[in-house]
Scaffold this active site. Sequence first.
Site, mmCIF file in Angstrom:
data_model
loop_
_atom_site.group_PDB
_atom_site.id
_atom_site.type_symbol
_atom_site.label_atom_id
_atom_site.label_comp_id
_atom_site.label_asym_id
_atom_site.label_seq_id
_atom_site.Cartn_x
_atom_site.Cartn_y
_atom_site.Cartn_z
ATOM 1 N N HIS A 1 -10.676 -5.483 10.627
ATOM 2 C CA HIS A 1 -11.247 -5.384 9.283
ATOM 3 C C HIS A 1 -12.998 -4.912 9.221
ATOM 4 O O HIS A 1 -13.618 -5.281 8.771
ATOM 5 C CB HIS A 1 -11.339 -6.875 8.796
ATOM 6 C CG HIS A 1 -10.140 -7.593 8.368
ATOM 7 N ND1 HIS A 1 -9.244 -7.941 9.154
ATOM 8 C CD2 HIS A 1 -9.654 -7.574 7.170
ATOM 9 C CE1 HIS A 1 -7.930 -8.308 8.602
ATOM 10 N NE2 HIS A 1 -8.110 -7.997 7.259
ATOM 11 N N GLU B 1 0.792 -1.126 -0.059
ATOM 12 C CA GLU B 1 0.069 0.081 -0.116
ATOM 13 C C GLU B 1 0.824 1.304 0.052
ATOM 14 O O GLU B 1 0.557 2.169 -0.500
ATOM 15 C CB GLU B 1 -0.941 -0.086 1.038
ATOM 16 C CG GLU B 1 -2.073 -0.966 1.063
ATOM 17 C CD GLU B 1 -1.690 -2.352 1.638
ATOM 18 O OE1 GLU B 1 -0.612 -2.688 2.086
ATOM 19 O OE2 GLU B 1 -2.549 -3.330 1.781
#
Lengths: 336, 344
Positions: B135, B66
């Site tokens: 998450h 990322e």
Amino acid sequence: MEATAEQLRWMYEKMIEIRDYEETMSRVYLEAKLPPKIQKGLAFDIGAGPVPGEMHLAAGQEPVAVGVCAHLRRDDTVVGAHRPHHFAIAKDVDLNAMTAEMFGKATGLGRGKGGHMHLFDPAVKFSCSGIVGAGAPQACGAALAAKKLGTDAVAIAFFGEGAANQGAFHEALNLAALWRLPVVFVVEDNKYGISVEKSASTAIASNADRAVAYGMPGVLVERNDALAVFTAAGEAVARARRGDGPTLIEVKTDRYFGHFQGDPETYRPKGEAKELRQHDPIPALGAVLRARGLLDDAADAALRARVSGRVQAAYDFGRNSPYPEPQDALLHVFAE
Amino acid sequence: MSTNTTTRRLTMAQAISEATAQEMARDPRVFVMGEDVGKYGGIFSATTGLLDQFGPERVMDTPISETGFMGAALGAAAEGLRPISELMFVDFFGVCFDQIYNHIAKNHYMSGGACRYPLVITTGIGGGYNDAAQHSQCLYSIFAHVPGLKVVVPSNAYDAKGLMTTAIRDDNPVVFLYHKGIMGLSWMSYFEGSTNEVPEEQYTIPFGQARVVREGSDVTIVTLSQMVQKSVLAADRLAAEGISAEVLDLRTLVPLDRAAVLKSVQRTGRLLVADEDYLSFGLSGEIAALVAENLDTLRLKAPVRRLAVPDVPIPFSRPLEQFAIPQVDNIVASVRGLMTFKLD
């Protein structure tokens, strides 16, 4: 790759300009930062004087900047790091506006909002960042854009050897190799990450060896020498330009000043900086020019006077420019 | 919206990918990159169909890297391209936040306006399906806290398409956060109100304009994202009890439609903020502060109430998670509580 007379003259003049710029800054920066003009009890006041804040100077590291930038065009991108002046000067960033930025003036590149670690000159595609390692992925993005736009422009990421231990460095190398991006990663090994010696921070002696892990060429330039950098960078830039992908170069270079101005440098052997200056790369390149008949005493003096005038003019411009209006702090959060 | 426009019922995921596809067709500078955005079509289907239509040069699967690709998005935007960069789960911002908050958000400012970074970061948010603490977060308040990022949090397909089109056309970095539980996925239960009629043609919805989802006179529920759908269900139940709740969907946090919040609370005199982010130091506090700073222009009939995740990580086990994340029952109970006050 042999440097042309024009390239030799350009590198020599730029190195002198960088050195003059940094030596001048080392003096200007200290103005009003030392006793007795500062708060009683302090030895130094970082926020005082006409050029406040941190200051990282690159005297001694000129060969890296000029040896690489000698191969670049205006439409090539350079992303520098927290010690950015030599790259900016070698990429032809507007010297007046860059200097005004360091004085925090309205005429600065960033209208006084960036300071010396955050110089942006889109006209010559130069930017830099105060975050170690952060520029490498950004250079990949510029290279990706060149590829998508179908130009043969390249991107250079310059950073110190300390940055090669950041995740951003490794992610960027993988991306660049995976996507065959026209980018060159240039590591300046000036031996210290602030105070920590490379041998105490890095598991291997040469970061160039890390290139093999990403399937790209890795080149170690062992001398702080403009022509040695020029040769390595010439191949890397040409390779990137013809679409053959990235290269990692590490250059062993010398930092004459501290990590930042005001650094007590207690981690350095006494006299090290003085010893490093015995191997100054500027007279070394000057000797090459003389041997080729491209320079004599008169030409050297004329060149130095010209450069000195340019640098002085930039400092005068920065010093004499107006400050921004305080409420201008509220502008430019978003583009209209 | 003109009356002769052709509309279809789309899920929010379909609306987002349609907005992206139409903008990519219109503007060759737009491209998509991220993890699994290609063949997979995005883990939450935000890029479904794009690879087939535009090919791998414009719909790029990235490594799980990322920092690398967020930084590359910035670098490409600086060169005039308009990347859409997907951060699969917002929870993963921790591995790349330097690129986002120190560079993407600040470079325009630090350049004194000289450089522009037109890029969109899309990312999945929210819990409710037992994916636990790494998450399931919302975290939009963190992005809104950092100056220089526009923050979009849609609640339904119609808004998502218009806001996404606006986001791609914006010359600033935009963080576009879609709640997984309203995307209309075939493998996760969702709130059906989020799937609605969406015009085929392109349209934009300006940032900074909250939407009154449901008018009411007794209490204002300021909310966003999936919590809008929960608030509408709560308002239905409250209506049966004779309580008229206004539901205000903020739609964007930056810019924030402060006027809409004040206008509604001026009318109702009661405020509940229904939020799925953490309680403290975030959105609900910001809205409460807004009202507090404007008490000279409005008269409250009850203290301000905030519903949010009570400063705990999102737990895994169903009863724990359902307790931690505000539910329809909690909204109903909070509004009932507000109605019991009598402030003079």
